[in-house]
Design a protein around this motif. Structure first.
Motif, mmCIF file in Angstrom:
data_model
loop_
_atom_site.group_PDB
_atom_site.id
_atom_site.type_symbol
_atom_site.label_atom_id
_atom_site.label_comp_id
_atom_site.label_asym_id
_atom_site.label_seq_id
_atom_site.Cartn_x
_atom_site.Cartn_y
_atom_site.Cartn_z
ATOM 1 N N ARG A 147 0.834 -1.203 0.000
ATOM 2 C CA ARG A 147 0.000 0.000 0.000
ATOM 3 C C ARG A 147 0.871 1.255 0.000
ATOM 4 O O ARG A 147 0.581 2.230 -0.690
ATOM 5 N N ARG A 148 1.957 1.229 0.769
ATOM 6 C CA ARG A 148 2.839 2.388 0.826
ATOM 7 C C ARG A 148 3.531 2.627 -0.516
ATOM 8 O O ARG A 148 3.623 3.762 -0.987
ATOM 9 N N ASN A 169 0.626 3.497 -3.078
ATOM 10 C CA ASN A 169 -0.404 4.431 -2.616
ATOM 11 C C ASN A 169 -1.802 3.841 -2.797
ATOM 12 O O ASN A 169 -2.764 4.535 -3.096
ATOM 13 N N TYR A 222 -4.496 3.166 -1.183
ATOM 14 C CA TYR A 222 -5.074 3.486 0.120
ATOM 15 C C TYR A 222 -6.288 2.634 0.465
ATOM 16 O O TYR A 222 -6.687 2.540 1.620
ATOM 17 N N ASP A 262 0.397 6.812 9.524
ATOM 18 C CA ASP A 262 0.345 6.676 8.068
ATOM 19 C C ASP A 262 -0.832 5.803 7.652
ATOM 20 O O ASP A 262 -1.511 6.068 6.655
ATOM 21 N N ARG A 263 -1.077 4.751 8.427
ATOM 22 C CA ARG A 263 -2.217 3.886 8.145
ATOM 23 C C ARG A 263 -3.522 4.682 8.207
ATOM 24 O O ARG A 263 -4.417 4.514 7.384
ATOM 25 N N TYR A 315 -4.388 6.696 5.130
ATOM 26 C CA TYR A 315 -5.006 5.936 4.049
ATOM 27 C C TYR A 315 -6.514 5.844 4.249
ATOM 28 O O TYR A 315 -7.284 5.803 3.287
ATOM 29 N N ASP A 319 -9.454 6.795 1.676
ATOM 30 C CA ASP A 319 -10.484 5.805 1.392
ATOM 31 C C ASP A 319 -11.871 6.394 1.606
ATOM 32 O O ASP A 319 -12.790 6.159 0.801
#
Length: 222
Positions: free
Chosen positions: A16-17, A20, A22, A87-88, A91, A95
């Motif tokens: 995901r990082r 990207n 998300y 950071d999570r 996302y 979303d």
């Protein structure tokens, strides 16, 4: 055969990082339906065979990754990298926006901003040798109430830098005032029940403003 869910989620975090992506969420055991087939051999022994859905094949990830991302992903998988909860959370902001839940997105992006600001400030205070109780007091008023993000920025960013928030000729003052209107005030109106309809443009502007403000704040907080 043993499947480690923690290892799978670590891979998803890295994927995901790098891409990207998300919309990818951590997976729990209830989301991995599989069929266990046990074959009985002529000698009385048995042999297990598993059949997994696309969660187990990687097909659901799509074809977003290029060679450079693939190399970075493989490198980080073999390192000690751990996902960052903040950071999570960002996302989740993206979303929510993608799901057209703009009301929730403007709330979430301000939570992200304030947590990010707090982290930067705490790290800077720690570098000066302040103890944990001393750092905590920096986030409180003289009467012991929590300081707002606005106050924290004015006191610990603009104050030491010698910049006035009303100086529209300075880029930091400009983005601060944009943040006040496009992100902070919008969040407050939503959180306090003064606004129930948030447009796509308003949510998009709030997210962009927060990201711009963070990037300009970093040199003053590092």
């Amino acid at each position: 055969m043993t499947y480690t869910l923690g290892g799978l989620n670590r891979f998803l975090d890295l994927y995901r990082r790098e891409t990207n992506s998300y919309w990818i969420h951590p997976i729990n055991y209830g989301q991995i339906p599989h069929i266990l087939m046990v074959g009985i051999k002529h000698n009385g022994g048995d042999e297990d065979s598993y059949s997994f859905t696309e969660y187990g094949t990687g097909i659901a990830l799509g074809s977003l990754i290029d060679e450079l991302q693939d190399a970075a992903l493989r490198s980080d998988l073999s390192s000690n990298w751990l996902p960052d909860d903040l950071d999570r959370f960002y996302y989740n902001v993206l979303d929510l926006f993608d799901l057209e839940d703009y009301w929730s997105a403007v709330l979430a992006v301000e939570i992200y901003f304030e947590a990010k600001l707090s982290r930067f400030l705490r790290a800077r205070f720690s570098k000066t040798g302040l103890t944990e109780p001393e750092i905590e007091r920096r986030f409180e008023t003289e009467k012991g109430f929590p300081r707002s993000a606005t106050d924290l920025i004015k006191i610990y960013v603009f104050g030491p830098a010698g910049i006035s928030v009303s100086d529209e000729s300075h880029s930091l003052a400009q983005i601060f005032n944009n943040w006040c209107v496009n992100a902070r005030d919008l969040r407050n109106m939503v959180a306090h029940g003064k606004k129930f309809a948030v447009s796509r443009d308003q949510a998009s502007l709030a997210i962009r403003t927060v990201n711009s403000f963070i990037s300009q704040l970093i040199p003053y907080l590092s």
